[in-house]
Design a protein around this motif. Structure first.
Motif, PDB file in Angstrom:
ATOM      1  N   PRO A 194       0.846  -1.204   0.000  1.00  0.00           N
ATOM      2  CA  PRO A 194       0.000   0.000   0.000  1.00  0.00           C
ATOM      3  C   PRO A 194       0.875   1.245   0.000  1.00  0.00           C
ATOM      4  N   LEU A 195       0.273   2.364  -0.383  1.00  0.00           N
ATOM      5  CA  LEU A 195       0.973   3.633  -0.218  1.00  0.00           C
ATOM      6  C   LEU A 195       0.611   4.250   1.134  1.00  0.00           C
ATOM      7  N   PHE A 196      -0.681   4.329   1.423  1.00  0.00           N
ATOM      8  CA  PHE A 196      -1.153   4.858   2.710  1.00  0.00           C
ATOM      9  C   PHE A 196      -1.983   3.775   3.401  1.00  0.00           C
ATOM     10  N   TYR A 197      -1.768   3.615   4.702  1.00  0.00           N
ATOM     11  CA  TYR A 197      -2.521   2.611   5.463  1.00  0.00           C
ATOM     12  C   TYR A 197      -2.729   3.151   6.873  1.00  0.00           C
ATOM     13  N   ASN A 198      -3.982   3.172   7.290  1.00  0.00           N
ATOM     14  CA  ASN A 198      -4.324   3.655   8.628  1.00  0.00           C
ATOM     15  C   ASN A 198      -4.641   2.455   9.521  1.00  0.00           C
ATOM     16  N   PRO A 199      -3.747   2.088  10.425  1.00  0.00           N
ATOM     17  CA  PRO A 199      -3.990   0.899  11.260  1.00  0.00           C
ATOM     18  C   PRO A 199      -5.135   1.096  12.256  1.00  0.00           C
ATOM     19  N   TYR A 200      -5.550   2.347  12.450  1.00  0.00           N
ATOM     20  CA  TYR A 200      -6.642   2.632  13.374  1.00  0.00           C
ATOM     21  C   TYR A 200      -8.006   2.514  12.705  1.00  0.00           C
ATOM     22  N   ASP A 201      -8.006   2.447  11.385  1.00  0.00           N
ATOM     23  CA  ASP A 201      -9.256   2.300  10.635  1.00  0.00           C
ATOM     24  C   ASP A 201      -8.954   1.563   9.327  1.00  0.00           C
ATOM     25  N   GLU A 202      -9.085   0.246   9.370  1.00  0.00           N
ATOM     26  CA  GLU A 202      -8.762  -0.595   8.209  1.00  0.00           C
ATOM     27  C   GLU A 202      -9.975  -0.844   7.319  1.00  0.00           C
ATOM     28  N   SER A 203     -11.081  -0.183   7.621  1.00  0.00           N
ATOM     29  CA  SER A 203     -12.329  -0.482   6.922  1.00  0.00           C
ATOM     30  C   SER A 203     -12.264  -0.168   5.433  1.00  0.00           C
ATOM     31  N   VAL A 204     -11.447   0.815   5.044  1.00  0.00           N
ATOM     32  CA  VAL A 204     -11.389   1.210   3.639  1.00  0.00           C
ATOM     33  C   VAL A 204     -10.870   0.073   2.759  1.00  0.00           C
ATOM     34  N   TYR A 205     -10.118  -0.853   3.341  1.00  0.00           N
ATOM     35  CA  TYR A 205      -9.553  -1.971   2.578  1.00  0.00           C
ATOM     36  C   TYR A 205     -10.253  -3.304   2.859  1.00  0.00           C
ATOM     37  N   GLU A 206     -11.240  -3.289   3.726  1.00  0.00           N
ATOM     38  CA  GLU A 206     -11.821  -4.536   4.215  1.00  0.00           C
ATOM     39  C   GLU A 206     -12.362  -5.430   3.094  1.00  0.00           C
ATOM     40  N   GLN A 207     -13.154  -4.857   2.199  1.00  0.00           N
ATOM     41  CA  GLN A 207     -13.746  -5.657   1.122  1.00  0.00           C
ATOM     42  C   GLN A 207     -12.697  -6.140   0.131  1.00  0.00           C
ATOM     43  N   SER A 208     -11.698  -5.332  -0.129  1.00  0.00           N
ATOM     44  CA  SER A 208     -10.658  -5.716  -1.089  1.00  0.00           C
ATOM     45  C   SER A 208      -9.821  -6.880  -0.581  1.00  0.00           C
ATOM     46  N   LEU A 259      -7.984   7.825  -2.989  1.00  0.00           N
ATOM     47  CA  LEU A 259      -7.860   7.034  -1.766  1.00  0.00           C
ATOM     48  C   LEU A 259      -8.174   7.889  -0.541  1.00  0.00           C
ATOM     49  N   PHE A 260      -7.671   9.108  -0.526  1.00  0.00           N
ATOM     50  CA  PHE A 260      -7.974  10.010   0.582  1.00  0.00           C
ATOM     51  C   PHE A 260      -9.480  10.216   0.720  1.00  0.00           C
ATOM     52  N   CYS A 261     -10.153  10.335  -0.424  1.00  0.00           N
ATOM     53  CA  CYS A 261     -11.615  10.502  -0.396  1.00  0.00           C
ATOM     54  C   CYS A 261     -12.285   9.263   0.191  1.00  0.00           C
ATOM     55  N   ARG A 262     -11.828   8.084  -0.200  1.00  0.00           N
ATOM     56  CA  ARG A 262     -12.410   6.845   0.342  1.00  0.00           C
ATOM     57  C   ARG A 262     -12.130   6.706   1.836  1.00  0.00           C
ATOM     58  N   MET A 263     -11.048   7.324   2.288  1.00  0.00           N
ATOM     59  CA  MET A 263     -10.709   7.273   3.710  1.00  0.00           C
ATOM     60  C   MET A 263     -11.526   8.268   4.524  1.00  0.00           C
ATOM     61  N   GLY A 264     -12.354   9.069   3.840  1.00  0.00           N
ATOM     62  CA  GLY A 264     -13.234   9.993   4.541  1.00  0.00           C
ATOM     63  C   GLY A 264     -12.749  11.425   4.575  1.00  0.00           C
ATOM     64  N   TYR A 265     -11.784  11.774   3.729  1.00  0.00           N
ATOM     65  CA  TYR A 265     -11.214  13.122   3.740  1.00  0.00           C
ATOM     66  C   TYR A 265     -11.393  13.798   2.382  1.00  0.00           C
ATOM     67  N   GLU A 266     -12.595  13.724   1.852  1.00  0.00           N
ATOM     68  CA  GLU A 266     -12.847  14.265   0.519  1.00  0.00           C
ATOM     69  C   GLU A 266     -12.686  15.788   0.478  1.00  0.00           C
ATOM     70  N   ALA A 311      -1.077  -0.505  17.551  1.00  0.00           N
ATOM     71  CA  ALA A 311      -2.093  -0.506  16.489  1.00  0.00           C
ATOM     72  C   ALA A 311      -1.579  -1.227  15.251  1.00  0.00           C
ATOM     73  N   TRP A 312      -0.307  -1.047  14.940  1.00  0.00           N
ATOM     74  CA  TRP A 312       0.271  -1.743  13.786  1.00  0.00           C
ATOM     75  C   TRP A 312       0.368  -3.241  14.049  1.00  0.00           C
ATOM     76  N   ARG A 313       0.713  -3.619  15.276  1.00  0.00           N
ATOM     77  CA  ARG A 313       0.795  -5.045  15.617  1.00  0.00           C
ATOM     78  C   ARG A 313      -0.565  -5.735  15.487  1.00  0.00           C
ATOM     79  N   GLU A 314      -1.629  -4.995  15.788  1.00  0.00           N
ATOM     80  CA  GLU A 314      -2.977  -5.572  15.743  1.00  0.00           C
ATOM     81  C   GLU A 314      -3.615  -5.465  14.363  1.00  0.00           C
TER      82      GLU A 314
END
Length: 338
Positions: A194-208, A259-266, A311-314
């Protein structure tokens, strides 16, 4: 929960190679880092730095993050991979990515459309070369082998690599941001970059990632800055993020912005792009929310970073690729993680 591994992210060069890029890889190897990664854009290639590093190290894995599909035909890419894997005694990891239309059409002079279909064909051909079971052929429209065009001589012959691969299954990772491309990586690759990954909110990648195999690897680059000045440390992260969101793509076609838009920062993404195109880079960086820059990086005193590593470990991430050119930071992260 598997142990989190560490890699060293060296990225691509600016005006020239980083002065200490070999020494950093040697230090990472001594500290127990699993891998070192090199990239390419429209300057240096990704393979040559790894050859230089590989000749001066013994066990650290050598990965491309990433080589661009349009830079070389799939068989040429496979030749690079076979050679480097043999010379390094089986330490190579092939990371691939489609890049974007500005680079593909502007630098390589090739059409960008149908990136998923091109990727599928490309990796299939590369795997055929690695397997060395039969002469390599491909009936697809993007990389036909042998060449079928009327403008050729009609003498193309299916070939099998002369070199005997050290490994018939060199690991292949995909650099991907779009949902369909990430899902494709779980189907045809061994890992994802990935280029950007938020370990506190992985929902943006969940379906993929729903069909990812149990042994699927996710290697995430993370900017590390061990400092008491958190605000100053986050400023550097914001500058990096805003460059990609605002400047790495056309106004209506920017995968990083999407991707930023999908992460909720449109709203923020739109503002960043507007300011960046007005050449107001500092103002664009300031739009990045503190909490997002903080989530995507590891910034602050060692005790704070130690806490935030949980958060990264989990998360689903298996390897953190540490982006730093400072040996002490490399040592500090090894102490905290390994």
């Amino acid at each position: 929960m598997a142990d989190l591994k560490l890699g060293l992210a060296q990225g691509y060069w600016g005006r020239g190679p980083h002065a200490n890029f070999v020494e950093m890889a040697q230090e990472a190897e001594k500290l127990g880092y699993d891998s070192v990664w090199s990239a390419e854009s429209w300057g240096n290639d990704a393979f040559t730095p790894l050859c230089w590093i590989g000749a001066q190290t013994e066990k650290i894995k050598l990965g491309t993050a990433v080589v661009q599909l349009s830079a070389r035909p799939p068989t040429a890419c496979a030749m690079h991979a076979l050679s480097l894997d043999l010379l390094s005694n089986g330490r190579f990891i092939l990371g691939l990515g489609v890049s974007g239309p500005q680079v593909v059409e502007g630098w390589y002079g090739q059409p960008f459309p149908k990136p998923l279909a091109r990727t599928r064909e490309y990796i299939d051909i590369v795997r055929q070369v690695f397997a060395r079971e039969a002469p390599v052929t491909n009936a697809g429209p993007h990389y036909p082998l042998p060449y079928p065009g009327d403008d050729g001589m009609g003498l193309g012959k299916p070939l099998k690599p002369i070199v005997h691969p050290l490994r018939n299954k060199i690991p292949i990772f995909m650099g991907a941001e779009g949902p369909k491309n990430i899902a494709l990586s779980t189907e045809i690759a061994d890992g994802w970059l990935p280029l950007f990954y938020n370990p506190y909110d992985e929902s943006v990648y969940e379906q993929s990632l729903v069909n990812a195999p149990d042994d699927f690897q996710i290697n995430q680059m993370v900017i590390v800055n061990i400092t008491d000045d958190i605000d100053a440390g986050l400023h550097g992260v914001k500058a990096f993020l805003s460059l990609y969101v605002g400047g790495m793509g056309a106004k209506n076609t920017n995968f990083h912005k999407d991707l930023f838009c999908r992460m909720g920062y449109e709203a923020e993404a739109e503002k960043i792009q507007q300011l960046f195109m007005e050449n107001k880079r500092d103002e664009a960086a300031a739009v990045i929310p503190d909490e997002l820059a903080d989530a995507l990086s590891l910034v602050g005193p060692k005790d704070r970073i130690k806490d935030r590593l949980q958060a990264w470990r989990e998360s689903k991430v298996t390897t953190l690729l540490v982006a730093t050119t400072d040996k002490q930071q490399l040592r500090d992260v090894a102490e905290l993680v390994l």
